[in-house]
Design an enzyme around this catalytic site. Structure first.
Site, short mmCIF file in Angstrom:
data_model
loop_
_atom_site.label_atom_id
_atom_site.label_comp_id
_atom_site.label_asym_id
_atom_site.label_seq_id
_atom_site.Cartn_x
_atom_site.Cartn_y
_atom_site.Cartn_z
N LYS A 55 -39.18 -15.06 -9.65
CA LYS A 55 -40.56 -14.63 -9.47
C LYS A 55 -40.97 -13.43 -10.53
CE LYS A 55 -40.24 -11.50 -5.28
NZ LYS A 55 -40.91 -10.31 -6.00
N ASP A 56 -39.80 -12.45 -10.65
CA ASP A 56 -40.20 -11.40 -11.66
C ASP A 56 -40.17 -11.77 -13.02
OD1 ASP A 56 -40.43 -9.76 -9.39
OD2 ASP A 56 -38.47 -9.09 -9.32
N THR A 106 -49.20 -4.66 1.57
CA THR A 106 -48.91 -5.51 0.50
C THR A 106 -49.01 -4.92 -0.57
OG1 THR A 106 -48.75 -7.80 -0.37
CG2 THR A 106 -50.69 -7.14 0.59
N SER A 128 -48.78 -7.30 -3.42
CA SER A 128 -49.23 -8.40 -4.23
C SER A 128 -50.42 -8.80 -3.97
CB SER A 128 -48.21 -9.53 -3.26
OG SER A 128 -48.50 -10.93 -3.78
N ARG A 144 -51.63 -11.56 -4.77
CA ARG A 144 -51.47 -13.13 -4.29
C ARG A 144 -51.54 -12.95 -2.72
NH1 ARG A 144 -47.42 -15.53 -1.95
NH2 ARG A 144 -46.11 -13.73 -2.77
N ARG A 145 -50.74 -12.13 -2.27
CA ARG A 145 -50.76 -12.27 -0.65
C ARG A 145 -52.02 -11.58 -0.21
NH1 ARG A 145 -44.74 -9.71 -0.83
NH2 ARG A 145 -43.59 -11.73 -0.79
N ARG A 148 -45.47 0.34 -1.97
CA ARG A 148 -44.61 0.03 -3.00
C ARG A 148 -43.49 0.65 -2.38
NH1 ARG A 148 -45.62 0.29 -8.24
NH2 ARG A 148 -43.68 -0.44 -8.37
N THR A 157 -37.45 1.33 1.93
CA THR A 157 -38.63 2.03 1.80
C THR A 157 -39.82 1.85 2.66
OG1 THR A 157 -37.75 3.19 0.02
CG2 THR A 157 -40.13 3.61 0.27
N ARG A 158 -40.14 0.21 2.41
CA ARG A 158 -41.23 -0.25 2.81
C ARG A 158 -41.10 -0.47 4.61
NH1 ARG A 158 -43.25 -4.92 -1.38
NH2 ARG A 158 -42.48 -4.03 -3.39
N CYS A 188 -47.51 -12.33 -12.89
CA CYS A 188 -47.12 -12.39 -11.49
C CYS A 188 -48.17 -11.31 -10.52
CB CYS A 188 -45.83 -11.80 -11.41
SG CYS A 188 -45.60 -9.86 -11.91
#
Length: 323
Positions: free
Chosen positions: A89-90, A136, A138, A140-141, A158, A163-164, A251
Site C-alpha cells: 500500500k506504500d 487516523t 489516512s 481514505r479512512r 502519526r 506509539t499510536r 496513497c
C-alpha cells in the site's frame, strides 16, 4: 568432475525500513527465501525513509510520492541493495525508471480495524458516543468514516503502531483505526475490537500484501523473489493499482477498494470521496482475472464519469493549501 554444476552461491542484499513492522515483514521474506535457496545468504540492510523521520506533520501535507520508499529505491538504483520489501500500500503505482514490482506475496486480511480505549470496550463504531475522538492518519479512512459517522470528531495520529496504541491508551483518543494485517503481523491481534466491514470502509490499494521491488532486467533476483509470488493476490493488487494509477491518485487521497476472485472472475469495487465525506462515488467492475489491469482502468473511467475527477481536483487544492 561432476557433469552438473550448481549455481554459485551469492550474498543477496535486502532493503528495508527500520520500523518494527517493516522488519517483521522483511525478516519473513528473508526466512522464506533462505528456505527456498539455502545456497545463498540473504542480508537485511535497513534505512530510514522520509515518512519515518517526519512525524509531526500530517502525511497528506508532506506529499506522498515515495514517502516510505524513495530511500529504498535509491539503494537499489545505486546497487547498494538487490531488492526491497514494502507494504504494498506504500508503493507508488508509478515506479522510478529501472525499477519494477517483481513479486506480490499472499495477502493478509486487508480490512481496517477499530481499536478502542478500554472505557469503550463494550462499544463498536455504530455505538460509540457522539463526539467520540477517532484517530487516523489516512484521508481514505477519514473520508469514509465522516460519510457514515458525521457525529464523530477526527484527529490526525502519526507514529508506529506501538506509539499510536500508547497515545490511545493514554486517553488522547476514544478509538483509532489501523490495518488488521499490521496488528496481526506484530502479534497484536488481540487489540482488534472490530474488523470494519467493507460497506463502511473500503481498504487501501494493496493493503495486506507485501510488494518486492527490484531492478528491471535483474533476471537472477527476479527468479529468486518469484518463489514468493501469490498469483491470486497479485491479480487482485494489479487491478487495484491500475485503478489508482488511472485516477492519478496517491496513497494520501480518499480512494478505497475491495477485490475478490470467484471461479476465475475478478470483481473490483472502488470509491472516491471528498474529504468531508459528503461527495461519494462508488462502483464495481467484473471480468476475467487475467485481465486485472483492464478491470482497474475500466472502473477508474466509470468513476470519472460519475464525478471522481472533480472530487480529486478539489482535494488536491485543499491539501496544497493545508486545509
Amino acid at each position: 568432475m561432476s557433469p552438473t554444476t550448481s549455481a554459485p552461491s551469492r550474498t543477496v542484499r535486502i532493503g528495508s525500513r527500520k520500523s518494527q513492522l517493516a522488519l517483521v515483514q522483511t525478516h519473513w521474506v528473508q526466512e522464506q527465501l533462505q528456505k527456498h535457496f539455502p545456497e545463498h545468504t540473504f542480508e537485511v540492510h535497513t534505512m530510514s525513509t522520509q515518512g519515518d523521520i517526519i512525524l509531526d506533520v500530517a502525511l497528506a501535507k508532506i506529499g506522498d510520492k515515495g514517502l516510505f520508499t524513495k530511500e529504498l529505491e535509491t539503494g537499489m538504483i545505486n546497487n547498494e541493495t538487490d531488492f526491497a520489501v514494502h507494504s504494498l500500500k506504500d508503493l507508488p503505482t508509478n515506479l522510478p525508471e529501472g525499477l519494477i514490482l517483481g513479486c506480490v506475496t499472499e495477502r493478509e486480511n486487508p480490512a481496517d480495524a477499530l481499536v478502542v480505549h478500554s472505557k469503550h470496550k463494550d462499544k463498536q463504531l455504530d455505538t460509540l458516543p457522539e463526539g467520540a475522538v477517532i484517530g487516523t492518519s489516512s484521508l481514505r479512512r477519514l473520508a469514509q468514516l465522516r460519510h457514515h459517522f458525521p457525529h464523530f470528531e477526527f484527529k490526525d495520529i502519526r507514529g508506529n503502531l506501538n506509539t499510536r496504541l500508547a497515545k490511545l491508551d493514554e486517553g488522547g483518543y476514544d478509538a483509532i483505526i489501523l490495518a488488521v494485517a499490521g496488528l496481526e503481523r506484530l502479534g497484536m491481534g488481540d487489540r482488534i475490537h472490530q474488523i470494519i466491514p467493507a460497506d463502511i470502509s473500503l481498504h487501501a490499494v494493496g493493503q495486506g500484501a507485501l510488494g518486492i521491488e527490484c531492478r528491471a532486467g535483474d533476471t537472477e533476483i527476479m527468479a529468486l523473489i518469484k518463489a514468493l509470488e501469490h498469483s491470486e493476490t497479485a491479480q487482485r493488487c494489479y487491478a487495484e493499482r491500475a485503478f489508482l494509477r488511472e485516477l492519478e491518485g496517491g496513497c494520501q487521497v480518499p480512494i478505497g477498494v475491495n477485490t475478490k476472485i470467484e471461479n476465475g472472475q475478478l470483481t473490483l469495487t472502488g470509491m472516491v470521496s471528498s474529504l468531508d465525506g459528503k461527495r461519494f462515488v462508488k462502483d464495481s467492475v467484473s471480468g476475467a482475472a487475467e485481465t486485472a489491469e483492464m478491470i482497474g482502468i475500466d472502473l477508474a473511467h466509470r468513476l470519472r464519469q460519475q464525478g471522481a475527477s472533480e472530487i480529486l481536483e478539489e482535494i488536491f487544492v485543499q491539501v496544497q493549501r493545508g486545509s
